[in-house]
Design an enzyme around this catalytic site. Structure first.
Site, mmCIF file in Angstrom:
data_model
loop_
_atom_site.group_PDB
_atom_site.id
_atom_site.type_symbol
_atom_site.label_atom_id
_atom_site.label_comp_id
_atom_site.label_asym_id
_atom_site.label_seq_id
_atom_site.Cartn_x
_atom_site.Cartn_y
_atom_site.Cartn_z
ATOM 1 N N LYS A 1 -31.628 -34.985 -25.883
ATOM 2 C CA LYS A 1 -31.068 -33.999 -25.376
ATOM 3 C C LYS A 1 -31.977 -33.198 -24.792
ATOM 4 O O LYS A 1 -32.884 -32.977 -25.367
ATOM 5 C CB LYS A 1 -30.230 -33.333 -26.045
ATOM 6 C CG LYS A 1 -30.295 -32.550 -23.933
ATOM 7 C CD LYS A 1 -29.156 -30.598 -24.074
ATOM 8 C CE LYS A 1 -29.238 -29.968 -23.628
ATOM 9 N NZ LYS A 1 -28.459 -28.599 -23.854
ATOM 10 N N LYS B 1 -27.168 -19.088 -15.251
ATOM 11 C CA LYS B 1 -26.966 -18.417 -16.534
ATOM 12 C C LYS B 1 -27.929 -16.900 -16.479
ATOM 13 O O LYS B 1 -28.693 -17.152 -15.295
ATOM 14 C CB LYS B 1 -29.103 -18.956 -17.532
ATOM 15 C CG LYS B 1 -27.946 -19.978 -18.419
ATOM 16 C CD LYS B 1 -29.094 -20.194 -19.742
ATOM 17 C CE LYS B 1 -29.003 -21.761 -20.200
ATOM 18 N NZ LYS B 1 -27.724 -22.081 -20.678
ATOM 19 N N ASP C 1 -35.097 -26.356 -24.053
ATOM 20 C CA ASP C 1 -33.952 -27.429 -24.113
ATOM 21 C C ASP C 1 -33.862 -28.623 -23.898
ATOM 22 O O ASP C 1 -33.025 -29.356 -23.856
ATOM 23 C CB ASP C 1 -32.751 -26.937 -22.655
ATOM 24 C CG ASP C 1 -31.326 -26.754 -22.692
ATOM 25 O OD1 ASP C 1 -30.887 -26.734 -24.149
ATOM 26 O OD2 ASP C 1 -30.859 -27.533 -22.209
ATOM 27 N N ASP D 1 -23.565 -25.390 -16.202
ATOM 28 C CA ASP D 1 -24.331 -24.880 -17.330
ATOM 29 C C ASP D 1 -23.807 -25.680 -18.736
ATOM 30 O O ASP D 1 -24.811 -25.483 -19.777
ATOM 31 C CB ASP D 1 -24.119 -23.168 -17.945
ATOM 32 C CG ASP D 1 -25.724 -23.261 -19.250
ATOM 33 O OD1 ASP D 1 -26.239 -23.800 -18.687
ATOM 34 O OD2 ASP D 1 -25.662 -22.257 -19.328
ATOM 35 N N GLU E 1 -24.687 -29.123 -19.287
ATOM 36 C CA GLU E 1 -25.064 -29.781 -18.516
ATOM 37 C C GLU E 1 -25.235 -30.677 -20.428
ATOM 38 O O GLU E 1 -25.262 -32.266 -19.706
ATOM 39 C CB GLU E 1 -25.813 -29.396 -18.217
ATOM 40 C CG GLU E 1 -27.764 -29.767 -18.659
ATOM 41 C CD GLU E 1 -27.914 -28.268 -19.672
ATOM 42 O OE1 GLU E 1 -26.467 -27.197 -19.562
ATOM 43 O OE2 GLU E 1 -27.937 -28.312 -20.500
ATOM 44 N N ARG F 1 -24.619 -32.220 -22.562
ATOM 45 C CA ARG F 1 -23.316 -32.990 -22.500
ATOM 46 C C ARG F 1 -22.875 -34.557 -21.697
ATOM 47 O O ARG F 1 -23.207 -35.700 -21.996
ATOM 48 C CB ARG F 1 -22.384 -32.884 -23.276
ATOM 49 C CG ARG F 1 -21.331 -32.184 -21.826
ATOM 50 C CD ARG F 1 -20.595 -30.480 -22.748
ATOM 51 N NE ARG F 1 -20.651 -29.740 -23.415
ATOM 52 C CZ ARG F 1 -20.152 -29.135 -23.316
ATOM 53 N NH1 ARG F 1 -18.245 -29.132 -23.927
ATOM 54 N NH2 ARG F 1 -20.443 -27.750 -24.228
HETATM 55 N N1 BES Z 1 -29.184 -25.483 -23.815
HETATM 56 C C1 BES Z 1 -27.970 -24.496 -23.988
HETATM 57 C C2 BES Z 1 -27.255 -24.511 -25.562
HETATM 58 C C3 BES Z 1 -27.907 -22.980 -25.822
HETATM 59 C C4 BES Z 1 -28.379 -22.238 -25.779
HETATM 60 C C5 BES Z 1 -29.357 -23.636 -26.895
HETATM 61 C C6 BES Z 1 -28.905 -21.714 -26.512
HETATM 62 C C7 BES Z 1 -30.330 -23.190 -26.875
HETATM 63 C C8 BES Z 1 -30.322 -21.772 -27.060
HETATM 64 C C9 BES Z 1 -26.672 -25.047 -22.833
HETATM 65 O O1 BES Z 1 -26.489 -26.345 -22.061
HETATM 66 C C10 BES Z 1 -25.505 -24.687 -22.560
HETATM 67 O O2 BES Z 1 -25.618 -23.708 -21.775
HETATM 68 N N2 BES Z 1 -24.425 -24.346 -23.195
HETATM 69 C C11 BES Z 1 -23.227 -22.922 -22.970
HETATM 70 C C12 BES Z 1 -21.832 -24.386 -23.464
HETATM 71 C C13 BES Z 1 -20.795 -23.289 -22.303
HETATM 72 C C14 BES Z 1 -21.439 -23.830 -20.737
HETATM 73 C C15 BES Z 1 -19.782 -24.224 -22.410
HETATM 74 C C16 BES Z 1 -23.572 -22.761 -23.957
HETATM 75 O O3 BES Z 1 -24.285 -22.793 -25.136
HETATM 76 O O4 BES Z 1 -23.155 -21.268 -23.600
HETATM 77 ZN ZN ZN Z 2 -28.526 -26.870 -22.061
HETATM 78 ZN ZN ZN Z 3 -26.929 -25.705 -20.139
#
Ligand code: BES
Ligand code: ZN
Ligand code: ZN
Length: 463
Positions: free
Chosen positions: A227, A239, A250, A309, A311, A313
């Protein structure tokens, strides 16, 4: 820093002495006065004796930490040369020195001028084995430090095009094939999932495909998918400000894959290895993809977007499809992603969550991680959580209906894009915790750690 491998004590300005247990130390009295008990991460510099004592717990990773503490202390002085005994722990000592010595100064206008240090690493006997371990460990450590540089670089200086350029550089340096694909290819090949995520960015998305073929016989075929979100603002499901900070990290999974490809080539591993990275920036704007959109991935599956967010996946879905369409007879397919905050909540900042359908394989990867000095554990899939990513209007939804088990439901989402024949060959590594930590931990610096590289090299070496 210059590392020399030597058999006997050569003249050095200072000696770094790792204290693993209460031994008959020469300087016992003065160490006692200084309250030095040899605890993990403790350190004293005895100026007159020209010695740096570092404490160490009784683990092999403790040796890495101790070597790191030693080199950092040396860096506070103007001593130019140091010696350290490694003997049978050569790999740990070199990694501790190389990874502990890393600093990121790119954005400091006043760079610290540091005279280059020379470290004499002492082993009882230098045979070909020691020379190999030395070379190999230096190479892998350099790859890890390169990954750290990529991840630490600010998002406006490291966007998909730059990531692709870095891939091209690595390819040239190591004689790899390198293909860079973009929107035209996504459009022509039904990759609506990756295409949607990058649409609102001024930086065009890139799919990077590196291929390494060994000079000798090919033992196995490996696919590594990363990723590479060079920035994740969250998109329209924006966010909150506090959570947006650090999202330059990321791109850690994709950067790790770049580092792995570099290390694999330098080590001449006997596998055909494909590195596939989705380099994309998730932004907002009139052109942004939105919650309620339905996307179609390369394998024809439709995805209801309920949160922009989630994204990573979406990007990985198409990258995984691409990988399995392009590469036949895969032996192992592994992906690396800072995929979920839930992984960090679940296992903490220092540990990678490893998932898949093949329990034996996931545990094997965990073991490789632990052997390499990385922390990891497995998280189990189950059929009840699988139901929570069903969609009423499309094949699946990009978020789960429950907020619990978020790292697992993200993993199960990816599994929807794994072909039947690859189900048991696939491993998903959520590195959201260890990839980027805003404090120094052990031999890892503030910021990017380069997580994923050492564990993968270790896994491959044991195949
Ligand atoms: N890149 C983030 C995950 C992340 C969070 C990585 C903190 C490193 C530190 C990912 O794209 C994301 O935002 N995931 C969301 C998913 C949710 C919307 C189901 C998350 O983890 O809140
Ligand atoms: Zn992300
Ligand atoms: Zn995200």
């Amino acid at each position: 820093m210059k590392l020399n491998l030597v058999e006997t004590k050569v003249k050095s300005d200072v000696e770094i002495i790792i204290v693993q247990k209460e031994t008959n130390l020469k300087d016992k009295k003065i160490l006692k006065k200084l309250n030095f008990e040899g605890a993990d991460e403790s350190c004293v510099l005895l100026l007159e004796q020209q010695k740096i004592y570092v404490g160490c717990d009784n683990t092999s990773d403790g040796l890495r930490v101790a070597a790191a503490v030693g080199i950092r202390k040396l860096n506070e002085t103007t001593f130019k040369t140091a010696s350290i005994i490694a003997n049978e722990n050569l790999r740990e000592i070199i990694e501790g020195l190389e990874l502990g010595n890393y600093t990121f100064n790119k954005y400091k206008s006043k760079k610290k001028v540091q005279k280059e240090k020379t470290i004499n690493i002492i082993v009882e006997h230098i045979s070909q084995k020691e020379i190999d371990v030395f070379q190999e460990t230096v190479n892998v450590s350099n790859s890890v430090n390169m990954v750290r540089d990529f991840v630490n670089t600010a998002p406006d200086d490291f966007y998909p095009k730059i990531m692709a350029n870095e891939a091209i550089k690595i390819a040239k340096d190591n004689n790899l094939e390198c293909k860079i694909l973009g929107d035209k290819y996504f459009e022509a090949n039904g990759m609506g999932s990756i295409a949607a995520v990058g649409r609102a960015s001024r930086h065009k998305s890139k799919l990077i495909h590196l291929t390494y073929k060994p000079s000798g016989k090919i033992k196995k075929k490996i696919v590594l998918v990363g990723k590479g979100l060079t920035y994740d603002s969250g998109g329209l499901s924006l966010k909150p400000s506090d959570f947006m900070v650090t999202m330059k990290s990321d791109k850690s999974g994709g950067s790790a894959v770049l580092g792995m490809m570099d290390a694999i080539a330098k080590l001449n591993l006997p596998f055909e290895v494909h590195g596939i990275i989705g380099a994309v920036e998730n932004m907002i704007g009139g052109d942004a993809f939105k919650p309620d959109d339905v996307l179609t991935a390369k394998n024809g599956k439709t995805i209801e977007v309920r949160n922009t967010d989630a994204e990573g996946r979406l990007v990985l879905a198409d990258c995984l499809c691409y990988a399995q369409d392009e590469i036949e007879d895969i032996d192992y397919i592994m992906d690396f992603a800072t995929l979920t905050g839930a992984s960090v909540v679940g296992v903490g900042h220092y540990t990678t969550s490893i998932m898949g359908n093949n329990t034996e394989l996931t545990w094997k990867v965990v073991q490789s991680a632990l052997d390499s000095g990385e922390l990891a554990t497995t998280l189990p899939f189950n059929k009840y959580l699988r139901k929570t990513i069903k969609s009423k209007i499309a094949d699946i939804c990009n978020i789960s209906s429950t907020r619990y088990g978020g790292a697992i439901t993200a993993g199960i989402f990816l599994d929807e894009f794994i072909k039947d024949e690859n189900k048991n060959k696939w491993v998903h590594c959520d590195i959201a915790g260890p990839a980027y930590v805003e404090e120094q931990w052990g031999y890892n610096p503030y910021g990017a750690s380069g997580a994923g590289v050492r564990m993968t090299i270790e896994f491959l070496k044991n195949l």
